[in-house]
Design a protein around this motif. Structure first.
Motif, PDB file in Angstrom:
ATOM      1  N   PRO A  16      37.782  39.807  47.578  1.00 13.39           N
ATOM      2  CA  PRO A  16      36.761  39.599  46.543  1.00 13.39           C
ATOM      3  C   PRO A  16      36.830  40.601  45.386  1.00 13.39           C
ATOM      4  CG  PRO A  16      35.804  39.499  48.743  1.00 13.39           C
ATOM      5  CD  PRO A  16      37.191  40.000  48.912  1.00 13.39           C
ATOM      6  N   PHE A  17      37.205  41.842  45.683  1.00 11.20           N
ATOM      7  CA  PHE A  17      37.252  42.866  44.642  1.00 11.20           C
ATOM      8  C   PHE A  17      38.697  43.319  44.467  1.00 11.20           C
ATOM      9  CE2 PHE A  17      32.989  43.207  46.459  1.00 11.20           C
ATOM     10  CZ  PHE A  17      32.214  43.082  45.316  1.00 11.20           C
ATOM     11  N   GLN A  18      39.193  43.210  43.222  1.00 15.38           N
ATOM     12  CA  GLN A  18      40.580  43.556  42.951  1.00 15.38           C
ATOM     13  C   GLN A  18      40.676  44.325  41.628  1.00 15.38           C
ATOM     14  OE1 GLN A  18      43.314  40.156  43.350  1.00 15.38           O
ATOM     15  NE2 GLN A  18      41.659  39.026  44.370  1.00 15.38           N
ATOM     16  N   ALA A  19      41.654  45.192  41.559  1.00 14.25           N
ATOM     17  CA  ALA A  19      41.877  45.951  40.325  1.00 14.25           C
ATOM     18  C   ALA A  19      43.361  46.212  40.171  1.00 14.25           C
ATOM     19  CB  ALA A  19      41.110  47.262  40.340  1.00 14.25           C
ATOM     20  N   ALA A  20      43.812  46.182  38.938  1.00 13.09           N
ATOM     21  CA  ALA A  20      45.189  46.584  38.632  1.00 13.09           C
ATOM     22  C   ALA A  20      45.165  48.033  38.155  1.00 13.09           C
ATOM     23  CB  ALA A  20      45.783  45.682  37.550  1.00 13.09           C
ATOM     24  N   CYS A  21      46.241  48.730  38.423  1.00 10.69           N
ATOM     25  CA  CYS A  21      46.355  50.125  38.017  1.00 10.69           C
ATOM     26  C   CYS A  21      47.186  50.212  36.748  1.00 10.69           C
ATOM     27  CB  CYS A  21      46.996  50.951  39.132  1.00 10.69           C
ATOM     28  SG  CYS A  21      47.225  52.679  38.706  1.00 10.69           S
ATOM     29  N   ARG A  25      38.911  42.170  38.776  1.00 10.61           N
ATOM     30  CA  ARG A  25      38.381  40.843  39.129  1.00 10.61           C
ATOM     31  C   ARG A  25      37.402  40.978  40.290  1.00 10.61           C
ATOM     32  NH1 ARG A  25      43.703  36.776  38.790  1.00 10.61           N
ATOM     33  NH2 ARG A  25      44.267  37.320  36.633  1.00 10.61           N
ATOM     34  N   HIS A  26      36.327  40.172  40.252  1.00  9.61           N
ATOM     35  CA  HIS A  26      35.335  40.158  41.327  1.00  9.61           C
ATOM     36  C   HIS A  26      34.602  38.826  41.292  1.00  9.61           C
ATOM     37  CE1 HIS A  26      32.116  40.741  38.350  1.00  9.61           C
ATOM     38  NE2 HIS A  26      32.898  41.656  37.789  1.00  9.61           N
ATOM     39  N   PRO A  27      33.871  38.481  42.341  1.00 11.28           N
ATOM     40  CA  PRO A  27      33.153  37.199  42.350  1.00 11.28           C
ATOM     41  C   PRO A  27      32.137  37.147  41.222  1.00 11.28           C
ATOM     42  CG  PRO A  27      33.228  38.167  44.552  1.00 11.28           C
ATOM     43  CD  PRO A  27      33.728  39.205  43.603  1.00 11.28           C
ATOM     44  N   VAL A  35      45.590  38.179  43.664  1.00 11.06           N
ATOM     45  CA  VAL A  35      45.569  37.136  44.685  1.00 11.06           C
ATOM     46  C   VAL A  35      44.260  36.372  44.560  1.00 11.06           C
ATOM     47  CG1 VAL A  35      47.022  38.524  46.210  1.00 11.06           C
ATOM     48  CG2 VAL A  35      44.524  38.642  46.433  1.00 11.06           C
ATOM     49  N   PRO A  36      44.128  35.214  45.189  1.00 15.35           N
ATOM     50  CA  PRO A  36      42.860  34.485  45.118  1.00 15.35           C
ATOM     51  C   PRO A  36      41.699  35.344  45.639  1.00 15.35           C
ATOM     52  CG  PRO A  36      44.579  33.074  45.992  1.00 15.35           C
ATOM     53  CD  PRO A  36      45.168  34.445  45.897  1.00 15.35           C
ATOM     54  N   LEU A  37      40.535  35.190  45.014  1.00 11.64           N
ATOM     55  CA  LEU A  37      39.381  35.994  45.396  1.00 11.64           C
ATOM     56  C   LEU A  37      38.958  35.745  46.836  1.00 11.64           C
ATOM     57  CD1 LEU A  37      37.118  35.889  42.193  1.00 11.64           C
ATOM     58  CD2 LEU A  37      38.591  37.734  42.994  1.00 11.64           C
ATOM     59  N   GLY A  87      31.601  50.135  52.651  1.00 15.47           N
ATOM     60  CA  GLY A  87      32.092  49.160  53.620  1.00 15.47           C
ATOM     61  C   GLY A  87      32.897  48.041  53.004  1.00 15.47           C
ATOM     62  N   ASP A  88      32.737  47.795  51.688  1.00 18.85           N
ATOM     63  CA  ASP A  88      33.536  46.769  51.011  1.00 18.85           C
ATOM     64  C   ASP A  88      34.996  47.214  50.923  1.00 18.85           C
ATOM     65  OD1 ASP A  88      31.480  44.984  50.598  1.00 18.85           O
ATOM     66  OD2 ASP A  88      30.952  45.787  48.626  1.00 18.85           O
ATOM     67  N   VAL A  89      35.849  46.229  50.657  1.00 15.76           N
ATOM     68  CA  VAL A  89      37.273  46.505  50.486  1.00 15.76           C
ATOM     69  C   VAL A  89      37.684  46.142  49.062  1.00 15.76           C
ATOM     70  CG1 VAL A  89      39.619  45.857  51.186  1.00 15.76           C
ATOM     71  CG2 VAL A  89      37.850  46.191  52.919  1.00 15.76           C
ATOM     72  N   VAL A  90      38.411  47.047  48.432  1.00 21.76           N
ATOM     73  CA  VAL A  90      38.969  46.802  47.103  1.00 21.76           C
ATOM     74  C   VAL A  90      40.481  46.730  47.241  1.00 21.76           C
ATOM     75  CG1 VAL A  90      39.270  47.694  44.769  1.00 21.76           C
ATOM     76  CG2 VAL A  90      37.082  47.998  45.941  1.00 21.76           C
TER      77      VAL A  90
END
Length: 496
Positions: free
Chosen positions: A242-247, A213-215, A236-238, A224-227
């Protein structure tokens, strides 16, 4: 030369050093071998295992000073003795004894001196089959695409181009499609009049991204971004991340610790775990291209410093083995980490083929630092029982070890395998630009030329793979005139 190596020593002194070295290597190697001996049931590996033990004993010593001294006298520098450790030391000792005026000088018989070379060739043929082309000792293996199940003309074209083996990746497709691929290969064999080996590669516990998931207005990740690697798929809410991934591999987040490196998509994106919380692991990105990288589902995840606690043989692999054991000539073993992993696979094969399981070849994919450290025990556990080879999985190794160490480690792995008379498969992106785009790069050609020191080269699937087999075939024939393993062959040069 004296300035480079110090005072030139007399042959008598060097003879004493070589004699002590030979005695120490023989004694230490014998102890190593005796620990292995109870598990060696394959007679053809007995001599190889002893030489392997001698090589491990030898390489625990720093011989650089001795090498330089021997070179001045025109003797072997011991730099190409992998397949014949004691025989090479005996040959050097015999020459030094003659130079020192001691009699009688003893040299190994030529048949014994080159026995390791013959054993390696024999083991390669048992695992990978005979060569398709005279003058080419290196086999060619091709990874089949899913479409190969319904394109017998592709399989026939590969066979006619000179491929000796094909690889079916069990991480994709199913038994129905695999069966059609196998049938197509067997028909191609009849057409070309020779047998081809079928490697079926078990998927293993490959760790990949699942849902991402991402914006909506920003898909690329920059340094410098955080995943957030979410725990158990609980996004969780974006606004919070902002950047999320499931394993795709359960329990990975629980194993991560602050400071652990994480790489995505063969290292194209990299970062470090900043913190682990109830939501998941926050990964600060430290490596990305200037334009940033997209995070997508089904991208590989690597955790070089983390013990993921996973087993090499998954439940899916066990189910696939029901088909593989009955149709494959060779089983590709992904994520093998230790001798125990090898024995697990051997037990599963014995359940499915109790009378002849040890006739099935195994190729261990070495793709992690843990597997590299345990390579000697992996080799002995597998080769003691059945035809065996090692695949240097250079893509994963580059990420796990670091790109700077890949070239060094692939050389060391090839030396160990040669000492054990175990064939090596050189894998990952060989002639990739030609296979995918129709035109090789200079780097592609140099890499393919280096692959001639292995016993087999694997090409990936792609629209131009038949052309790549033809080009690789011609290249390997030419390289065989110039080099065998680490040894240059000084044929007459005709360009000048």
């Amino acid at each position: 030369m004296q300035d480079a190596i110090g005072e030139l020593r007399r042959p008598e002194e060097l003879l004493d050093e070589v004699t002590v070295l030979r005695s120490g290597v023989a004694e230490e190697g014998r102890r190593i071998f005796e620990a292995w001996r109870p598990g060696i049931v394959r007679r053809s590996f007995q001599v190889s295992a002893l030489n392997f033990a001698h090589y491990l004993a030898l390489r625990r010593r720093d011989l650089r000073g001795l090498q330089s001294q021997l070179m001045v006298y025109g003797l072997s520098s011991l730099g190409r003795l992998e397949g014949r450790v004691l025989a090479n030391l005996d040959a050097v000792g015999g020459a030094l004894r003659a130079m020192a005026g001691e009699a009688p000088a003893h040299y190994p018989r030529p048949h014994a001196f080159f026995r390791g070379q013959r054993l390696l060739a024999s083991h390669a043929e048992a695992l990978l089959g005979p060569q398709a082309r005279p003058g080419r000792d290196v086999r060619i293996m091709v990874t089949l695409p899913s479409e190969a199940a319904d394109e017998p003309h592709l399989l026939l074209a590969l066979a006619r181009a000179g491929a000796e083996a094909v690889r079916i990746n069990c991480a994709h497709d199913d038994a129905e499609r695999w069966e059609r691929m196998v049938a197509g290969i067997r028909h191609a064999e009849v057409a070309v009049g020779r047998r081809m080996r079928i490697l079926m590669d078990l998927g293993g516990p490959k760790c990949r991204t699942a849902e991402v998931r991402h914006p909506p207005d920003r898909g690329r990740i920059a340094e410098g971004d955080v995943v957030l690697l979410v725990r158990d798929g609980a996004f969780v809410p974006l606004e919070q991340a902002p950047f999320q991934a499931a394993c795709g591999l359960p329990g990975v987040v629980d194993r991560l610790r602050s400071g652990d490196p994480v790489f995505v998509d063969d290292g194209k994106l990299g970062g470090v775990v900043e913190a682990v919380s109830a939501e998941g692991a926050r990964i600060r990105v430290t490596r990305a291209t200037a334009k940033g990288r997209k995070l997508k589902p089904d991208q590989g995840l690597n955790f070089p410093a983390t013990d993921l606690g996973v087993v090499a043989l998954t439940d899916r692999d066990r189910a696939d083995l029901d088909f593989v054991a009955g149709h494959a000539d060779v089983v590709g073993y992904s994520f093998v980490q230790s001798a125990d992993d090898v024995r697990v696979l051997q037990r599963e094969l014995a359940v499915r083929r109790p009378n002849d399981w040890n006739r099935i070849g195994v190729i261990a994919k070495i793709e992690t630092p843990h597997a590299v450290r345990n390579l000697p025990e992996i080799i002995v556990a597998a080769a003691s029982c059945q035809p065996f080879g090692v695949m240097i999985a250079r893509g994963d190794l580059a990420v796990e070890l670091g790109f700077e160490r890949l070239a060094e480690m692939q050389e060391e792995m090839m030396w160990l395998c040669e000492a054990a008379h175990v064939p090596v498969v050189w894998a990952t992106q060989v002639l990739e630009s030609l296979v995918k785009k129709g035109l090789p790069t200079r780097g592609d050609m140099t890499d393919a030329a280096m692959s001639a020191r292995a016993e087999c080269v694997m090409l990936n699937k792609g629209p131009n793979v038949v052309e790549a087999v033809n080009m690789l075939d011609r290249l390997l024939v030419r390289m065989a005139e110039h080099q065998t393993k680490k040894t240059p062959r000084l044929r007459a040069l005709t360009s000048w």
